[in-house]
Every structure is written in structure tokens, then in C-alpha cells.
Scaffold this motif. Sequence first.
Motif, mmCIF file in Angstrom:
data_model
loop_
_atom_site.group_PDB
_atom_site.id
_atom_site.type_symbol
_atom_site.label_atom_id
_atom_site.label_comp_id
_atom_site.label_asym_id
_atom_site.label_seq_id
_atom_site.Cartn_x
_atom_site.Cartn_y
_atom_site.Cartn_z
ATOM 1 N N ALA A 1 -5.730 2.240 -4.936
ATOM 2 C CA ALA A 1 -6.961 1.590 -4.441
ATOM 3 C C ALA A 1 -7.439 0.587 -5.504
ATOM 4 O O ALA A 1 -7.723 -0.600 -5.105
ATOM 5 C CB ALA A 1 -8.016 2.499 -4.313
ATOM 6 N N ARG B 1 -4.663 8.304 -5.422
ATOM 7 C CA ARG B 1 -5.074 7.395 -4.359
ATOM 8 C C ARG B 1 -5.916 6.093 -5.023
ATOM 9 O O ARG B 1 -5.692 5.162 -4.828
ATOM 10 C CB ARG B 1 -6.162 8.179 -3.628
ATOM 11 N N ASP B 2 -6.665 6.621 -6.380
ATOM 12 C CA ASP B 2 -7.468 5.790 -6.973
ATOM 13 C C ASP B 2 -6.604 4.744 -7.626
ATOM 14 O O ASP B 2 -7.210 3.516 -7.868
ATOM 15 C CB ASP B 2 -8.404 6.318 -7.810
ATOM 16 N N LEU C 1 -5.315 4.934 2.586
ATOM 17 C CA LEU C 1 -5.055 5.684 1.330
ATOM 18 C C LEU C 1 -5.715 7.055 1.224
ATOM 19 O O LEU C 1 -6.867 7.173 1.197
ATOM 20 C CB LEU C 1 -5.523 4.819 -0.148
ATOM 21 N N PRO D 1 -12.508 -2.801 0.030
ATOM 22 C CA PRO D 1 -12.271 -1.882 1.241
ATOM 23 C C PRO D 1 -12.763 -2.093 2.548
ATOM 24 O O PRO D 1 -13.970 -2.906 2.467
ATOM 25 C CB PRO D 1 -12.920 -0.592 0.879
ATOM 26 N N PHE E 1 -8.226 -0.377 3.541
ATOM 27 C CA PHE E 1 -8.223 -1.931 3.333
ATOM 28 C C PHE E 1 -7.429 -2.349 4.400
ATOM 29 O O PHE E 1 -6.895 -1.890 5.217
ATOM 30 C CB PHE E 1 -7.045 -2.198 1.890
ATOM 31 N N VAL F 1 -9.760 5.741 1.414
ATOM 32 C CA VAL F 1 -10.006 4.314 1.182
ATOM 33 C C VAL F 1 -9.222 3.498 2.159
ATOM 34 O O VAL F 1 -7.809 3.820 2.230
ATOM 35 C CB VAL F 1 -10.091 4.042 -0.255
#
Length: 161
Positions: free
Chosen positions: A102, A98-99, A137, A112, A127, A125
Motif C-alpha cells: 500500500a 499489506r502496508d 489489499l 486509496p 486502490f 486498503v
Amino acid sequence: MKRSRMNEQDGWPEGLAVGATRIGRRCNSYDECVAFYRDVVGLPLVYRSSEKGPDGFRVAIFGLPGTAATFELVEALEPVPVDRHEELVLYFAGGPARDVVAGRIADAGYEPVRQYRYWELNEAVTFADPDGRELVLAPWVFGEEPPPMRKRPDPSGTAGD
């Protein structure tokens, strides 16, 4: 009329032989949204019309992944209302996956946005795309593992949703 019901034991309902699924969304900012999902998020663009089709608009289709499930952006011919709850949720196998996405979105200048408490409690997260619709996400794969809030001990003694 008999209604089809589905549960984990039964699998897909008999007689509903769907071979693929596409979710479509009209865009006020078509070119910007295509660039966001293709270049920033990194979704694979599997088709994009080079000119307006017989109905007068352009389309872009992204694989989620592949073509068994696709996400279509349709150029709006007139302004369409935007509801932030029109979420596209991408489930990742863990926080590090995920990171990566992101981070790519943040590096492109997006920050975010305030998200629903459910997503906050489940370490997602969120957006906003160029139209203002939410891209969530999530760091777990829906249907394969419980969301993070269900993995944590609940001090109240009640199960979380």
C-alpha cells in the motif's frame, strides 16, 4: 449428471484435474495497467507479448505468485466497460505486509479509493488501477485465518460475515 461438490474435508473434486488457473481481463489502458501491476504493485511479470498476436492484441501475464495462478491483462481492441467490482484481491499475511505494498502504491501517487464496507471492516486498503478497477489489499490470508472482523468481539452478539 452427478455434480462435483467440494468442502474442506474432501479437497479438490475428483475428475477435475486442473493444473493451473488464469484469470484474464481486457484493458482500455493496457500499457498503463501493465506498468501499474508490474512496477507499482510489484507483481512478477511472467510473460508479455512483444507485439500483437494472431488475434490482434497484446497480453501480459503476472504470476500470483508463480504460474499455478496467473492474472492476464489483454489489450482491448475497442473500449470495454469498467465495473469497480471487478476486483483483484491480494491477501497478505498481516497488516505490515499489506502496508509495504500500500505504501509503494501511495508513493507512486495513487490514493486509496472508497471501498466496500466489507473491506473496510476487514482492514483492507483499496486502490483503483489505471482503468478504474479495484485492487484490494487484505491483511489476512483467505481460507487460512478468519478475517479481522471475525476476530473482534461483536457487541450485538451476532456473528459478522
